[in-house]
Scaffold this motif. Structure first.
Motif, PDB file in Angstrom:
ATOM      1  N   MET A 104      18.270 -58.993 -10.399  1.00 45.57           N
ATOM      2  CA  MET A 104      17.079 -59.175 -11.247  1.00 45.57           C
ATOM      3  C   MET A 104      16.589 -57.808 -11.728  1.00 45.57           C
ATOM      4  O   MET A 104      16.435 -56.898 -10.929  1.00 45.57           O
ATOM      5  N   GLN A 105      16.377 -57.688 -13.021  1.00 49.98           N
ATOM      6  CA  GLN A 105      15.891 -56.402 -13.544  1.00 49.98           C
ATOM      7  C   GLN A 105      14.493 -56.517 -14.120  1.00 49.98           C
ATOM      8  O   GLN A 105      14.202 -57.476 -14.840  1.00 49.98           O
ATOM      9  N   LYS A 106      13.687 -55.501 -13.789  1.00 51.41           N
ATOM     10  CA  LYS A 106      12.333 -55.435 -14.340  1.00 51.41           C
ATOM     11  C   LYS A 106      12.430 -54.929 -15.771  1.00 51.41           C
ATOM     12  O   LYS A 106      13.133 -53.952 -16.035  1.00 51.41           O
ATOM     13  N   GLN A 107      11.735 -55.587 -16.694  1.00 52.26           N
ATOM     14  CA  GLN A 107      11.768 -55.127 -18.085  1.00 52.26           C
ATOM     15  C   GLN A 107      10.374 -54.672 -18.532  1.00 52.26           C
ATOM     16  O   GLN A 107       9.629 -54.162 -17.714  1.00 52.26           O
ATOM     17  N   HIS A 108      10.032 -54.904 -19.796  1.00 52.82           N
ATOM     18  CA  HIS A 108       8.785 -54.343 -20.340  1.00 52.82           C
ATOM     19  C   HIS A 108       7.525 -54.967 -19.733  1.00 52.82           C
ATOM     20  O   HIS A 108       7.534 -56.108 -19.279  1.00 52.82           O
ATOM     21  N   LEU A 109       6.445 -54.174 -19.777  1.00 54.47           N
ATOM     22  CA  LEU A 109       5.139 -54.641 -19.295  1.00 54.47           C
ATOM     23  C   LEU A 109       4.602 -55.668 -20.292  1.00 54.47           C
ATOM     24  O   LEU A 109       4.531 -55.425 -21.484  1.00 54.47           O
ATOM     25  N   LEU A 110       4.217 -56.847 -19.759  1.00 54.30           N
ATOM     26  CA  LEU A 110       3.664 -57.892 -20.631  1.00 54.30           C
ATOM     27  C   LEU A 110       2.146 -57.851 -20.641  1.00 54.30           C
ATOM     28  O   LEU A 110       1.505 -58.142 -21.645  1.00 54.30           O
ATOM     29  N   TYR A 111       1.563 -57.523 -19.458  1.00 56.39           N
ATOM     30  CA  TYR A 111       0.113 -57.626 -19.318  1.00 56.39           C
ATOM     31  C   TYR A 111      -0.328 -56.795 -18.130  1.00 56.39           C
ATOM     32  O   TYR A 111       0.353 -56.743 -17.117  1.00 56.39           O
ATOM     33  N   GLU A 112      -1.445 -56.110 -18.274  1.00 54.27           N
ATOM     34  CA  GLU A 112      -2.013 -55.419 -17.114  1.00 54.27           C
ATOM     35  C   GLU A 112      -3.424 -55.937 -16.883  1.00 54.27           C
ATOM     36  O   GLU A 112      -4.299 -55.853 -17.747  1.00 54.27           O
ATOM     37  N   GLY A 113      -3.659 -56.506 -15.703  1.00 53.45           N
ATOM     38  CA  GLY A 113      -4.985 -57.012 -15.361  1.00 53.45           C
ATOM     39  C   GLY A 113      -5.682 -56.070 -14.412  1.00 53.45           C
ATOM     40  O   GLY A 113      -5.251 -54.928 -14.219  1.00 53.45           O
ATOM     41  N   LYS A 114      -6.812 -56.559 -13.824  1.00 49.77           N
ATOM     42  CA  LYS A 114      -7.597 -55.697 -12.943  1.00 49.77           C
ATOM     43  C   LYS A 114      -6.828 -55.376 -11.659  1.00 49.77           C
ATOM     44  O   LYS A 114      -6.929 -54.281 -11.133  1.00 49.77           O
ATOM     45  N   ALA A 115      -6.051 -56.341 -11.152  1.00 50.73           N
ATOM     46  CA  ALA A 115      -5.402 -56.144  -9.850  1.00 50.73           C
ATOM     47  C   ALA A 115      -3.877 -56.200  -9.905  1.00 50.73           C
ATOM     48  O   ALA A 115      -3.220 -55.940  -8.902  1.00 50.73           O
ATOM     49  N   LYS A 116      -3.337 -56.558 -11.094  1.00 55.35           N
ATOM     50  CA  LYS A 116      -1.880 -56.754 -11.161  1.00 55.35           C
ATOM     51  C   LYS A 116      -1.301 -56.283 -12.494  1.00 55.35           C
ATOM     52  O   LYS A 116      -2.004 -56.275 -13.489  1.00 55.35           O
ATOM     53  N   LYS A 117      -0.005 -55.948 -12.442  1.00 53.65           N
ATOM     54  CA  LYS A 117       0.750 -55.725 -13.684  1.00 53.65           C
ATOM     55  C   LYS A 117       1.817 -56.798 -13.767  1.00 53.65           C
ATOM     56  O   LYS A 117       2.426 -57.126 -12.733  1.00 53.65           O
ATOM     57  N   VAL A 118       2.062 -57.324 -14.949  1.00 59.24           N
ATOM     58  CA  VAL A 118       3.034 -58.391 -15.129  1.00 59.24           C
ATOM     59  C   VAL A 118       4.143 -57.903 -16.063  1.00 59.24           C
ATOM     60  O   VAL A 118       3.856 -57.469 -17.188  1.00 59.24           O
ATOM     61  N   TYR A 119       5.379 -57.971 -15.583  1.00 55.73           N
ATOM     62  CA  TYR A 119       6.527 -57.520 -16.365  1.00 55.73           C
ATOM     63  C   TYR A 119       7.464 -58.687 -16.662  1.00 55.73           C
ATOM     64  O   TYR A 119       7.573 -59.627 -15.866  1.00 55.73           O
ATOM     65  N   ALA A 120       8.167 -58.580 -17.792  1.00 57.57           N
ATOM     66  CA  ALA A 120       9.257 -59.521 -18.084  1.00 57.57           C
ATOM     67  C   ALA A 120      10.449 -59.141 -17.198  1.00 57.57           C
ATOM     68  O   ALA A 120      10.470 -58.041 -16.626  1.00 57.57           O
ATOM     69  N   THR A 121      11.386 -60.066 -17.061  1.00 59.06           N
ATOM     70  CA  THR A 121      12.636 -59.752 -16.357  1.00 59.06           C
ATOM     71  C   THR A 121      13.811 -60.151 -17.249  1.00 59.06           C
ATOM     72  O   THR A 121      13.608 -60.765 -18.308  1.00 59.06           O
ATOM     73  N   ASN A 122      15.021 -59.843 -16.765  1.00 63.04           N
ATOM     74  CA  ASN A 122      16.200 -60.230 -17.558  1.00 63.04           C
ATOM     75  C   ASN A 122      16.497 -61.717 -17.409  1.00 63.04           C
ATOM     76  O   ASN A 122      17.390 -62.247 -18.050  1.00 63.04           O
ATOM     77  N   GLU A 123      15.742 -62.399 -16.559  1.00 63.12           N
ATOM     78  CA  GLU A 123      15.940 -63.850 -16.418  1.00 63.12           C
ATOM     79  C   GLU A 123      14.840 -64.600 -17.163  1.00 63.12           C
ATOM     80  O   GLU A 123      13.658 -64.231 -17.030  1.00 63.12           O
ATOM     81  N   GLU A 124      15.253 -65.606 -17.905  1.00 67.70           N
ATOM     82  CA  GLU A 124      14.283 -66.365 -18.704  1.00 67.70           C
ATOM     83  C   GLU A 124      13.246 -67.043 -17.814  1.00 67.70           C
ATOM     84  O   GLU A 124      13.602 -67.623 -16.786  1.00 67.70           O
ATOM     85  N   ARG A 125      11.993 -66.942 -18.199  1.00 65.79           N
ATOM     86  CA  ARG A 125      10.884 -67.617 -17.531  1.00 65.79           C
ATOM     87  C   ARG A 125      10.657 -67.162 -16.081  1.00 65.79           C
ATOM     88  O   ARG A 125      10.153 -67.903 -15.258  1.00 65.79           O
ATOM     89  N   VAL A 126      11.098 -65.933 -15.798  1.00 60.68           N
ATOM     90  CA  VAL A 126      10.787 -65.348 -14.484  1.00 60.68           C
ATOM     91  C   VAL A 126      10.020 -64.040 -14.728  1.00 60.68           C
ATOM     92  O   VAL A 126      10.442 -63.209 -15.536  1.00 60.68           O
ATOM     93  N   LEU A 127       8.882 -63.911 -14.062  1.00 62.11           N
ATOM     94  CA  LEU A 127       8.051 -62.711 -14.226  1.00 62.11           C
ATOM     95  C   LEU A 127       8.086 -61.865 -12.960  1.00 62.11           C
ATOM     96  O   LEU A 127       8.266 -62.388 -11.855  1.00 62.11           O
ATOM     97  N   TRP A 128       7.887 -60.568 -13.147  1.00 61.18           N
ATOM     98  CA  TRP A 128       7.874 -59.587 -12.066  1.00 61.18           C
ATOM     99  C   TRP A 128       6.434 -59.099 -11.939  1.00 61.18           C
ATOM    100  O   TRP A 128       5.894 -58.530 -12.872  1.00 61.18           O
ATOM    101  N   ILE A 129       5.811 -59.386 -10.805  1.00 65.26           N
ATOM    102  CA  ILE A 129       4.393 -59.041 -10.621  1.00 65.26           C
ATOM    103  C   ILE A 129       4.277 -57.840  -9.695  1.00 65.26           C
ATOM    104  O   ILE A 129       4.882 -57.810  -8.628  1.00 65.26           O
ATOM    105  N   GLU A 130       3.490 -56.876 -10.109  1.00 61.57           N
ATOM    106  CA  GLU A 130       3.224 -55.710  -9.265  1.00 61.57           C
ATOM    107  C   GLU A 130       1.740 -55.723  -8.890  1.00 61.57           C
ATOM    108  O   GLU A 130       0.876 -55.725  -9.766  1.00 61.57           O
TER     109      GLU A 130
END
Ligand code: C5P
Length: 240
Positions: free
Chosen positions: A1-27
């Protein structure tokens, strides 16, 4: 699984796209905010602790048959989740009067409610996340009647599961907030995070707080509080 571009940054989390469809990477970040972002701090270890606790709670919900977006934890402060379109509602369940309910209806904090209350708040920073009635939700077309009913039923089911889970750790579940999203088929799925940032938890005997009120009300060290909560949860047989 690869982390891709940042989709959204909230107050407590960052949300990234991944190379897999409909799977998100949360930091999960170390930032804490309260009062709609008015109070802010960086708290070392908070991201790791919330990632751990959220992962644990969503896994337990999966085991209990409550469908949710969680896939797996991938590092100390990161997890993979299914992509959903978040419904802009905060679904709050309350068992004991605290926080905004105490202010709104004038009952003393700590008053036990005869049955749980479910409330819906509009996720809208400009409006200050107001409480909505079901008619308001219909006017704003935020969710259908069936979706509202489903969210309410799921919230009460999660409440039942968590009340007994936390009771076994000598904690009272005062209240908590859930968020839901729609998947690619339009099905509603429990999403976002469930952590001491989004719940109120009190020690059954001493009423010591094990949640973000420690930060909101300057009651002590948040990292220490969340570490103690995780230790109590780690003592559960179902987490081993
Ligand atoms: O502030 P209030 O009493 O309405 O909060 C009820 C519950 O919802 C608390 O557990 C609080 O942590 C959670 N909440 C949240 N995110 C918000 C508002 C409330 O997690 N934006």
């Amino acid at each position: 699984m690869q982390k891709q571009h940042l989709l959204y940054e909230g107050k407590a989390k960052k949300v990234y796209a991944t190379n897999e469809e409909r799977v998100l990477w949360i930091e999960y970040k170390d930032e804490a905010t309260a009062f709609n972002g008015e109070k802010k701090a960086t708290i070392a270890g908070k991201g790791r602790l919330n990632n751990e606790i959220t992962s644990l709670l969503f896994s337990l919900l999966h085991e209990a048959g409550v469908n949710n977006h969680f896939i797996r934890k991938i590092s100390d402060n990161e997890q993979l989740v299914r992509q959903v379109t978040i419904i802009p509602l905060e679904v709050v369940v309350r068992n004991i009067v605290a926080g905004s309910l105490a202010k709104r209806i004038g009952l003393e904090e700590g008053t036990a409610l005869e049955k749980p209350i479910v409330e819906f708040y509009y996720k809208n920073d400009d409006l200050g996340d107001p409480l909505l009635t079901e008619d308001h939700i219909a006017v704003l077309q935020l969710a259908s009647c069936d979706e509202l009913l489903y969210m309410k039923q799921m919230a009460l089911r999660v409440n039942d599961i968590f009340i007994s889970l936390f009771r076994s750790c000598d904690l009272q579940l005062v209240d908590f907030k859930l968020e839901f999203g729609r998947d690619e088929t339009g099905a509603v799925l429990l999403a976002d995070e469930i952590s001491p940032d989004t719940c109120r938890l009190w020690d059954v005997h001493t009423k010591e707080k094990f949640d973000k009120d420690v930060f909101r009300r300057d009651l002590g060290d948040l990292t220490e509080t969340y570490t103690k909560l995780l230790q109590r949860l780690g003592g559960l047989s179902c987490t081993k």
